[in-house]
Scaffold this motif. Sequence first.
Motif, short mmCIF file in Angstrom:
data_model
loop_
_atom_site.label_atom_id
_atom_site.label_comp_id
_atom_site.label_asym_id
_atom_site.label_seq_id
_atom_site.Cartn_x
_atom_site.Cartn_y
_atom_site.Cartn_z
N LEU A 193 13.25 -43.52 47.88
CA LEU A 193 13.14 -44.02 46.50
C LEU A 193 12.92 -42.87 45.53
O LEU A 193 13.44 -42.89 44.41
CB LEU A 193 11.99 -45.02 46.41
CG LEU A 193 12.22 -46.39 47.04
CD1 LEU A 193 10.93 -47.21 47.05
CD2 LEU A 193 13.33 -47.15 46.32
N THR A 194 12.17 -41.87 45.98
CA THR A 194 11.91 -40.71 45.12
C THR A 194 13.21 -39.98 44.78
O THR A 194 13.40 -39.55 43.63
CB THR A 194 10.94 -39.75 45.82
OG1 THR A 194 9.72 -40.45 46.11
CG2 THR A 194 10.61 -38.55 44.92
N GLU A 216 5.17 -51.76 42.59
CA GLU A 216 5.34 -50.37 42.17
C GLU A 216 6.79 -50.08 41.81
O GLU A 216 7.07 -49.36 40.84
CB GLU A 216 4.87 -49.43 43.27
CG GLU A 216 3.35 -49.40 43.45
CD GLU A 216 2.93 -48.43 44.55
OE1 GLU A 216 3.64 -47.41 44.74
OE2 GLU A 216 1.93 -48.70 45.24
N LEU A 217 7.71 -50.63 42.58
CA LEU A 217 9.14 -50.44 42.29
C LEU A 217 9.51 -51.12 40.98
O LEU A 217 10.27 -50.56 40.17
CB LEU A 217 9.99 -50.98 43.43
CG LEU A 217 11.51 -50.82 43.26
CD1 LEU A 217 11.89 -49.35 43.07
CD2 LEU A 217 12.25 -51.42 44.46
N GLU A 218 8.96 -52.32 40.75
CA GLU A 218 9.22 -53.02 39.49
C GLU A 218 8.77 -52.17 38.31
O GLU A 218 9.49 -52.02 37.31
CB GLU A 218 8.48 -54.35 39.47
CG GLU A 218 9.08 -55.42 40.36
CD GLU A 218 8.28 -56.70 40.33
OE1 GLU A 218 8.89 -57.79 40.32
OE2 GLU A 218 7.03 -56.63 40.30
N VAL A 221 7.84 -43.90 44.46
CA VAL A 221 7.09 -44.96 45.12
C VAL A 221 6.97 -44.60 46.60
O VAL A 221 7.96 -44.67 47.34
CB VAL A 221 7.79 -46.33 44.96
CG1 VAL A 221 7.00 -47.41 45.67
CG2 VAL A 221 7.95 -46.66 43.48
N ASP A 258 20.60 -48.38 43.81
CA ASP A 258 20.92 -48.34 42.38
C ASP A 258 21.62 -49.62 41.94
O ASP A 258 21.36 -50.14 40.84
CB ASP A 258 21.79 -47.13 42.07
CG ASP A 258 21.07 -45.82 42.36
OD1 ASP A 258 19.92 -45.67 41.94
OD2 ASP A 258 21.67 -44.96 43.02
N ALA A 262 8.22 -48.86 38.24
CA ALA A 262 8.94 -47.60 38.15
C ALA A 262 10.36 -47.78 37.62
O ALA A 262 10.88 -46.92 36.90
CB ALA A 262 8.98 -46.93 39.53
N ALA A 263 10.99 -48.92 37.96
CA ALA A 263 12.39 -49.14 37.58
C ALA A 263 12.54 -50.03 36.35
O ALA A 263 13.66 -50.18 35.83
CB ALA A 263 13.15 -49.76 38.75
N TYR A 283 12.57 -42.93 41.66
CA TYR A 283 11.46 -43.87 41.64
C TYR A 283 10.38 -43.36 42.59
O TYR A 283 10.49 -43.50 43.81
CB TYR A 283 11.94 -45.27 42.05
CG TYR A 283 13.20 -45.68 41.32
CD1 TYR A 283 13.17 -45.98 39.95
CD2 TYR A 283 14.43 -45.72 41.98
CE1 TYR A 283 14.33 -46.32 39.27
CE2 TYR A 283 15.58 -46.07 41.32
CZ TYR A 283 15.54 -46.36 39.96
OH TYR A 283 16.69 -46.70 39.29
N ILE A 308 18.99 -52.37 41.69
CA ILE A 308 18.15 -52.23 40.50
C ILE A 308 18.93 -52.58 39.23
O ILE A 308 18.41 -53.25 38.33
CB ILE A 308 17.57 -50.81 40.44
CG1 ILE A 308 16.52 -50.66 41.54
CG2 ILE A 308 16.97 -50.51 39.06
CD1 ILE A 308 15.98 -49.26 41.71
#
Length: 301
Positions: free
Chosen positions: A230-231, A162-164, A237, A132, A166-167, A235, A135
């Motif tokens: 991550l979930t 994917e993280l980019e 991913v 966190d 999602a976040a 997120y 991010i």
Amino acid sequence: MIRKTLLLGIVFLAGPALADYPEKPVTLVCWSSAGSGHDLMARMIAKVGEKYLGEPIVVVNRQGGSGKVAMNYVLNQRPDGHVIMTNTRSMILRFQEANARLSVDDFRYIGRVVTDPFVITVNKDSPFQTIDELIEHARANPKAVNVGGYSIRSVDEALVKELEAAAGIELNYIPYRGGKEPVVAVLGGHIDVAIANPSEMITNYEAGSLRGLAVATAERFAPFEDVPTLTERGYAVVPDYWRGVMASKDVPDAVVEKWNEVLEQVVVDPEFVEFLDNAYMYNGYMPSEEFTELVRRQTEM
């Protein structure tokens, strides 16, 4: 009568040629660098697989072009099953490139062997204590966080993208030639974050040199029980990363069948099971027909 005799002669000659496979040592081409998780798996397949194949298996590393060098090398060898290669999900991304000269139809997908999750990790001295915090910093400072992973257009880079998404952040992805190199870079303070498989970072993690921020899996797993997914942090991913074996499209069915028998025995062999436990990989064995369907489906995604 002559025709019947001729046909019987052809069958008689063809039969032993297939039954005798392998007739000599088999080369198992690995397209990752020595010491990477993929290389370690290839060498263990070779070590354990020899007793089931009946001939020595020699691992040869052929790096370059994100797998293209190894794939082209295999395609340029005689398709008799004595030169095959290991593959990963990153490899199929080569088939999706614009003007790609390699196609999913160029190969036969012998079997999936393992699945291998990702860990998002930082140096123990990193200011980021949690995913966190990372991010939050990335949101306030677009492109300021340097994240290293294996190659371009790889599953490592896909995880970052994917993280980019999602976040809602922008990271600066830095590709490396080998899976272990991002770990070395983050240890040296050259990058902020490394994307790595457990086998590539576990020694430094257990020594306390690295800290795990998140795992890209559906559930937590040992020895990262204290590292959130991550979930869990909101997120969703979860990249599906696998490693397997493939060969030229022209290899005989008998080669594929033989290797399926070998791999099915390899993944339950005590020595290979111990390797999986120590490397924190999972038995992901999937026979040729199912593996082929998986590869084609993921290529079309």
